[in-house]
Design a protein around this motif. Structure first.
Motif, PDB file in Angstrom:
ATOM      1  N   UNK A 169     -53.534  84.513  38.912  1.00 17.00           N
ATOM      2  CA  UNK A 169     -54.103  83.193  39.154  1.00 17.00           C
ATOM      3  C   UNK A 169     -55.576  83.271  39.555  1.00 17.00           C
ATOM      4  N   UNK A 170     -56.375  82.392  38.939  1.00 13.78           N
ATOM      5  CA  UNK A 170     -57.807  82.335  39.229  1.00 13.78           C
ATOM      6  C   UNK A 170     -58.044  81.356  40.377  1.00 13.78           C
ATOM      7  N   UNK A 171     -58.787  81.761  41.404  1.00 10.61           N
ATOM      8  CA  UNK A 171     -58.997  80.866  42.561  1.00 10.61           C
ATOM      9  C   UNK A 171     -59.617  79.531  42.178  1.00 10.61           C
ATOM     10  N   UNK A 172     -60.417  79.508  41.124  1.00  9.72           N
ATOM     11  CA  UNK A 172     -61.099  78.266  40.741  1.00  9.72           C
ATOM     12  C   UNK A 172     -60.204  77.328  39.949  1.00  9.72           C
ATOM     13  N   UNK A 173     -58.989  77.752  39.646  1.00  9.00           N
ATOM     14  CA  UNK A 173     -58.085  76.912  38.854  1.00  9.00           C
ATOM     15  C   UNK A 173     -56.844  76.549  39.657  1.00  9.00           C
ATOM     16  N   UNK A 174     -56.822  75.375  40.234  1.00  4.96           N
ATOM     17  CA  UNK A 174     -55.597  74.953  40.926  1.00  4.96           C
ATOM     18  C   UNK A 174     -54.538  74.518  39.929  1.00  4.96           C
ATOM     19  N   UNK A 175     -53.322  74.433  40.393  1.00  2.00           N
ATOM     20  CA  UNK A 175     -52.239  73.899  39.559  1.00  2.00           C
ATOM     21  C   UNK A 175     -52.569  72.449  39.234  1.00  2.00           C
ATOM     22  N   UNK A 176     -52.416  72.071  37.972  1.00  2.92           N
ATOM     23  CA  UNK A 176     -52.737  70.708  37.541  1.00  2.92           C
ATOM     24  C   UNK A 176     -51.813  69.714  38.234  1.00  2.92           C
ATOM     25  N   UNK A 177     -52.307  68.495  38.488  1.00  2.00           N
ATOM     26  CA  UNK A 177     -51.463  67.476  39.123  1.00  2.00           C
ATOM     27  C   UNK A 177     -50.182  67.240  38.324  1.00  2.00           C
ATOM     28  N   UNK A 178     -49.071  67.052  39.019  1.00  6.10           N
ATOM     29  CA  UNK A 178     -47.809  66.828  38.321  1.00  6.10           C
ATOM     30  C   UNK A 178     -46.914  65.939  39.163  1.00  6.10           C
ATOM     31  N   UNK A 179     -45.974  65.295  38.494  1.00  3.49           N
ATOM     32  CA  UNK A 179     -45.033  64.396  39.151  1.00  3.49           C
ATOM     33  C   UNK A 179     -43.965  65.204  39.871  1.00  3.49           C
ATOM     34  N   UNK A 180     -43.699  64.810  41.100  1.00  8.13           N
ATOM     35  CA  UNK A 180     -42.661  65.452  41.905  1.00  8.13           C
ATOM     36  C   UNK A 180     -41.526  64.456  42.135  1.00  8.13           C
ATOM     37  N   UNK A 181     -40.392  64.643  41.486  1.00  8.84           N
ATOM     38  CA  UNK A 181     -39.277  63.715  41.708  1.00  8.84           C
ATOM     39  C   UNK A 181     -38.872  63.689  43.182  1.00  8.84           C
ATOM     40  N   UNK A 182     -38.696  62.516  43.736  1.00  9.97           N
ATOM     41  CA  UNK A 182     -38.284  62.449  45.146  1.00  9.97           C
ATOM     42  C   UNK A 182     -36.879  63.006  45.337  1.00  9.97           C
ATOM     43  N   UNK A 183     -36.659  63.591  46.501  1.00  9.37           N
ATOM     44  CA  UNK A 183     -35.351  64.178  46.801  1.00  9.37           C
ATOM     45  C   UNK A 183     -34.446  63.088  47.367  1.00  9.37           C
ATOM     46  N   UNK A 184     -33.320  62.802  46.701  1.00 12.53           N
ATOM     47  CA  UNK A 184     -32.417  61.759  47.216  1.00 12.53           C
ATOM     48  C   UNK A 184     -31.607  62.261  48.399  1.00 12.53           C
ATOM     49  N   UNK A 185     -30.975  61.337  49.080  1.00 12.08           N
ATOM     50  CA  UNK A 185     -30.052  61.722  50.145  1.00 12.08           C
ATOM     51  C   UNK A 185     -28.897  62.512  49.537  1.00 12.08           C
ATOM     52  N   UNK A 186     -28.389  63.519  50.246  1.00 10.97           N
ATOM     53  CA  UNK A 186     -27.301  64.334  49.681  1.00 10.97           C
ATOM     54  C   UNK A 186     -26.101  63.468  49.301  1.00 10.97           C
ATOM     55  N   UNK A 187     -25.671  63.521  48.044  1.00  8.29           N
ATOM     56  CA  UNK A 187     -24.506  62.719  47.642  1.00  8.29           C
ATOM     57  C   UNK A 187     -23.215  63.295  48.209  1.00  8.29           C
ATOM     58  N   UNK A 188     -22.216  62.455  48.347  1.00  6.61           N
ATOM     59  CA  UNK A 188     -20.936  62.887  48.901  1.00  6.61           C
ATOM     60  C   UNK A 188     -20.193  63.771  47.910  1.00  6.61           C
ATOM     61  N   UNK A 189     -19.399  64.690  48.444  1.00  2.00           N
ATOM     62  CA  UNK A 189     -18.575  65.541  47.581  1.00  2.00           C
ATOM     63  C   UNK A 189     -17.688  64.667  46.709  1.00  2.00           C
ATOM     64  N   UNK A 190     -17.550  65.077  45.458  1.00  2.00           N
ATOM     65  CA  UNK A 190     -16.756  64.311  44.504  1.00  2.00           C
ATOM     66  C   UNK A 190     -17.556  63.315  43.695  1.00  2.00           C
ATOM     67  N   UNK A 191     -18.815  63.061  44.090  1.00  2.00           N
ATOM     68  CA  UNK A 191     -19.664  62.131  43.350  1.00  2.00           C
ATOM     69  C   UNK A 191     -19.973  62.701  41.967  1.00  2.00           C
ATOM     70  N   UNK A 192     -19.823  61.876  40.951  1.00  2.00           N
ATOM     71  CA  UNK A 192     -20.137  62.271  39.574  1.00  2.00           C
ATOM     72  C   UNK A 192     -21.472  61.634  39.190  1.00  2.00           C
ATOM     73  N   UNK A 193     -22.395  62.442  38.714  1.00  2.00           N
ATOM     74  CA  UNK A 193     -23.718  61.971  38.314  1.00  2.00           C
ATOM     75  C   UNK A 193     -23.910  62.257  36.836  1.00  2.00           C
ATOM     76  N   UNK A 194     -24.041  61.203  36.035  1.00  2.00           N
ATOM     77  CA  UNK A 194     -24.296  61.366  34.609  1.00  2.00           C
ATOM     78  C   UNK A 194     -25.772  61.704  34.413  1.00  2.00           C
ATOM     79  N   UNK A 195     -26.050  62.825  33.795  1.00  2.00           N
ATOM     80  CA  UNK A 195     -27.430  63.238  33.564  1.00  2.00           C
ATOM     81  C   UNK A 195     -27.968  62.763  32.220  1.00  2.00           C
ATOM     82  N   UNK A 196     -27.077  62.495  31.272  1.00  2.00           N
ATOM     83  CA  UNK A 196     -27.484  62.015  29.955  1.00  2.00           C
ATOM     84  C   UNK A 196     -26.555  60.891  29.547  1.00  2.00           C
TER      85      UNK A 196
END
Length: 906
Positions: A667-694
């Motif tokens: 890594x070059x000191x003059x090159x920072x990581x480009x800005x990027x979107x950081x998905x927010x972290x949700x509250x931990x879901x309860x066991x047994x929760x089904x999350x459809x990803x697609x």
């Protein structure tokens, strides 16, 4: 529009004295020597004979040249600004720009002294037949002639249009310069009122265009800096401006529907390096309370007044200087060897049609691939490998303007499933201009001054639609004379004065304030009535191709919004000091075809059945075709499309050349990581929760990293690989413990793909190919990497069990020795039992990630168990989310489909 005739002297010298893309000596007319064209441009034959290109941009206007410049810089391996590791960028990544018009002007017309070369106005005049309908031009015998040197009208319409500027740089050479940023509320993500499911902005685009709200950096700020908008009070300042800004600020609560100033960009915070010395003094000793907040009223004009020491300011923005700079940089790399020239700009080259062939996806569904570009100068074959790599295929970007890009798409790929959506949703801006004079001056001034201010508004229409508009306010303190605000911009954009000009202005006392308010409102989506079509039998152009027909009307909601705009104009005029009733409603609005802000005809969206292009601007059913202009907008907001379009083009450049964000190796000191979107972290879901990803229908919550692409078709995510690794990753953070279930489908026994788990945001590492962030590579930091569950019946490269379908890839197992010393030692309870995936059939993976243990089940058979003992790799973190992703392997024929993707919290 016909290609512009080339003087005979040019033709003779090109034939007789052409050498490696240049004419020797440089061609001349009776008045000029074409140095700029000769040094910046190439002929079509130069391009065709020089070998294949990675990206071909159709249209060298505002966005086409800007995109080409960005792509050239992002793929540079050596030279100015390069660092160790840039060799990881693709070798000889080449860009071609095809522009229908000639190279005429080197920069914005207002940067050229007293040229007085204008765009068509709101009404035809003695000097310009535009704006007009094509039928009106035919009646005057002007349908095949250039107007105002560069302008022409290629389509039929029910409204008068100003047309297109047929030249390099296009309409960026003429645009007014007002460049407000899209507000988040202008990019609708949920249906409301007139905004339906088919005109929603993809979440990924909104997330990327609003990074400034969380990290004060991103594509919008980069675009503001590129266009010269990122500084307050630099180009416009003085006593009059300070006075009017303060008056408007103190009475801001009386402006109907005014948006809170806190929602506006704060360039003092975002771009502190652009603060002028004078503004810095005012900020240190504010002249009134909340002075910094009031700077949001300053006009965002695309003119840079100051810059870093030793650099010239950008002046009034246009894309031509970007194109010239990039073309000369390409020549500097290649010299006279056209085969090595990484950017070619070809003017006078009208693209007429794209030819395609089918590409068969994993399930047998078909998408199209562009394999040839037909032009008025000949055809360009795109079917040959690039650099001898059959997996490296060219990409075509349409950037010919919303109407002509839609025409070209409808002519070329009309058989794809969503072709009825092409051309629909045409939008322009609603606009009205009102001028008036305030006398005497509201503030004593010794010399002529000016002010430029911006007021942004938002209101809910009766049907609940939130609609946006803004007021562009220009005021000039001028000597007494003709009333009516006719000289409101007399002092604006006098960009190249002479010393005598300056002296006269400073010595002529003002006596009145001429003011103009231009109200600009967003046209709301009207898919049924506002469109670009190709009627059959059609009006055939000079290339034998059907012309587009444009239909556009104001909807009842548009009329309602115009009424709100009138009321706000009246209120602001009173605040500024106009004592009489203004009655803006009695003034005629500008014609719909005279704003030059056409958009929406190839709108982007997550759902292929409701949109034409995906969130990256890629056609849903064409694997190597993108839209790179304002045609992709689902809604148009009220902002001018130039700066916001530059932001979208920079985002597109990152997609087409992801290696451009590499930070060096090491890594070059003059090159920072480009800005990027950081998905927010949700509250931990309860066991047994089904999350459809697609959801089986859309690309919602999925992003592409690296090379290759995925299409949503047949209820599945289906890959089209490229010449390097690709990763489609779901932006929903996964919990610490879960069961991942999915199905996959391959077409060949040799197909290589995979499923990744427990990796971190691919954009967070600064890798040249961010897809490799998910892959553990010995010698590189392991903290971002996860684990791949393999899909490869052959177990390439050596056939070992750890490399075959069903294995957690490239880890040590006690029953698959010897161990790889670069990896943690095998654990006694672990095993690998690979199983061939069924070919031309659906297979089911059940992958459990629980604590340190990953288990894999393929089609009902347990195929692997792996215990992670690496302290860095694949670790869950409550503050740094991890994700799942799907691999697109670096082989064009290894298409894979995935469906029914969900997790169950354990």
């Amino acid at each position: 529009m016909q290609n512009h005739p080339i003087p005979q002297i040019f033709l003779s010298k090109r034939i007789a004295l052409k050498l490696e893309g240049k004419m020797f000596p440089t061609p001349e007319t009776s008045f000029t020597r074409d140095i700029l064209g000769n040094y910046a441009c190439n002929t079509f034959s130069d391009a065709r004979d020089s070998g294949p290109f990675d990206v071909i941009v159709v249209g060298g206007g505002t966005f086409g040249l800007a995109l080409a410049q960005d792509l050239l810089f992002r793929t540079q391996q050596q030279g100015f600004g390069s660092v160790l590791g840039d060799s990881l960028r693709p070798n000889s990544f080449r860009i071609l720009v095809l522009e229908a018009g000639p190279f005429t002007l080197p920069e914005h017309t207002q940067d050229i002294p007293n040229l007085q070369l204008y765009s068509p106005g709101t009404q035809p005049s003695s000097t310009s037949a535009l704006p007009a309908t094509r039928q009106e031009l035919i009646a005057q015998g002007l349908q095949s002639q250039t107007i105002l040197e560069n302008w022409g009208l290629p389509w039929n319409s029910n409204e008068r249009f100003g047309g297109l500027a047929y030249c390099l740089g296009g309409r960026s050479l003429y645009f007014g310069g007002w460049s407000p940023r899209y507000l988040e509320t202008e990019m609708h993500r949920t249906p409301v009122g007139t905004i339906g499911a088919g005109t929603l902005w993809p979440a990924a685009v909104v997330e990327d265009l609003t990074l400034e709200s969380t990290i004060n950096n991103g594509f919008q700020l980069q675009a503001a800096q590129q266009t010269g908008v990122s500084a307050s009070n630099d180009f416009i300042n003085g006593m009059l401006h300070d006075f009017l800004r303060q008056r408007l600020f103190l009475n801001y609560g009386a402006v109907p529907n005014a948006i809170p100033l806190a929602e506006m960009p704060d360039y003092v915070v975002e771009s502190p390096g652009d603060i002028t010395a004078a503004l810095s003094q005012q900020l240190s000793a504010p002249p009134y309370a909340s002075f910094q907040l009031s700077l949001a009223l300053d006009a965002p004009l695309s003119v840079q007044a100051i810059t870093r020491p030793g650099f010239f300011p950008f002046n009034k923005f246009s894309s031509v200087p970007l194109g010239i700079t990039a073309a000369r940089a390409a020549f500097g790399e290649a010299g006279t060897d056209n085969r090595a020239k990484r950017l070619m700009i070809v003017p006078n080259c009208h693209v007429t049609r794209l030819a395609t062939r089918p590409y068969t996806l994993a399930t047998g569904a078909v998408v199209q691939e562009v394999i040839r570009i037909d032009t008025g100068n000949g055809s360009l074959d795109l079917s040959t490998p690039i650099n001898g790599n059959v997996n490296r295929r060219p990409i075509v970007v349409l950037a010919a303007g919303a109407i002509e890009s839609a025409r070209l798409a409808m002519l070329s790929v009309q058989g794809v499933p969503n072709s009825p959506e092409m051309g629909r949703n045409l939008m322009v801006h609603l606009r009205k201009n009102v001028s008036f004079t305030i006398a005497p001056l509201p503030v004593p001034l010794a010399q002529q001054e000016l002010s430029a201010l911006l007021v942004r508004c938002r209101a809910n229409l009766p049907d609940g639609t939130p609609a946006h508009y803004h007021l562009q306010i220009t005021a000039s303190a001028v000597p007494p004379g003709a009333a009516g605000g006719g000289r409101s911009d007399a002092l604006l954009f006098q960009s190249v004065p002479d010393i005598d000009h300056v002296r006269i202005f400073s010595q002529t006392a003002p006596g009145q304030l001429d003011v103009a308010i231009r109200a600009v409102g967003e046209m709301l989506p009207n898919l049924q009535n506002n469109s670009v079509t190709l009627p059959l039998p059609g009006d055939i152009d000079e290339y034998g191709i059907p012309r587009a027909t444009v239909n556009i009307v104001r909807s009842p909601q548009d009329v309602q919004l115009m009424g709100l705009m009138d009321a706000t104009i009246d209120a602001v005029a009173g605040i500024l000091g106009y004592a009489q009733p203004l009655n803006a409603g009695a003034r005629q609005p500008d014609g719909l075809g005279t704003t030059y802000h056409e958009s929406g005809t190839l709108r982007m969206g997550d759902n292929p059945s409701l949109s034409v292009t995906n969130p990256d601007g890629q056609f849903h059913y064409v694997t190597n075709l993108y839209a790179g202009d304002a045609s992709v907008l689902p809604t148009c907001g009220s902002a001018n499309p130039v700066m916001n379009g530059i932001a979208l083009r920079r985002r597109l450049a990152r997609r087409l050349a992801p290696e451009g964000d590499g930070i060096g190796n090491p890594p070059a000191p003059a090159r920072p990581v480009a800005p990027f979107f950081r998905p927010p972290i949700p509250a931990p879901p309860a066991a047994g929760t089904v999350i459809q990803l697609f959801d089986g229908q859309t690309i919602t919550n999925w992003r592409m990293a690296g090379r290759g692409t995925f299409h949503v078709i047949d209820g599945a995510l289906q890959s089209v690989p490229s010449f390097d690794l690709g990763l489609l990753w779901c932006t929903i953070p996964v919990p610490q413990n879960y069961r991942l279930e999915l199905e996959f489908f391959t077409r060949t026994f040799q197909t290589n793909s995979g499923v990744f788990v427990r990796f971190r945001n691919p954009q967070s590492t600064g890798y040249y190919n961010p897809a490799y962030s998910a892959v553990f590579t010995p010698g590189l930091p392991a903290v971002a990497a996860g684990f791949e569950v393999q899909i490869d019946n052959t177990g390439a490269p050596d056939g070992r069990a750890r490399h075959r379908t069903g294995a957690v890839y490239a880890v040590n197992y006690p029953n698959d020795g010897p161990d790889d010393p670069a990896l943690p030692a095998a654990q006694v309870a672990d095993f690998v039992n690979p199983l061939d995936a069924r070919v031309l059939a659906w297979n089911q993976y059940i992958i459990e990630v629980q604590g340190d243990v990953i288990t894999v089940n393929l089609n009902g058979t347990a195929t692997a168990r792996y215990t992670n003992t690496d302290p860095a790799r694949g670790r869950f973190s409550p503050v740094e989310p991890t994700f799942i992703g799907l691999q697109s392997y670096a082989n064009y024929s290894y298409t894979t489909a995935f469906r029914n993707i969900r997790i169950t919290v354990l």
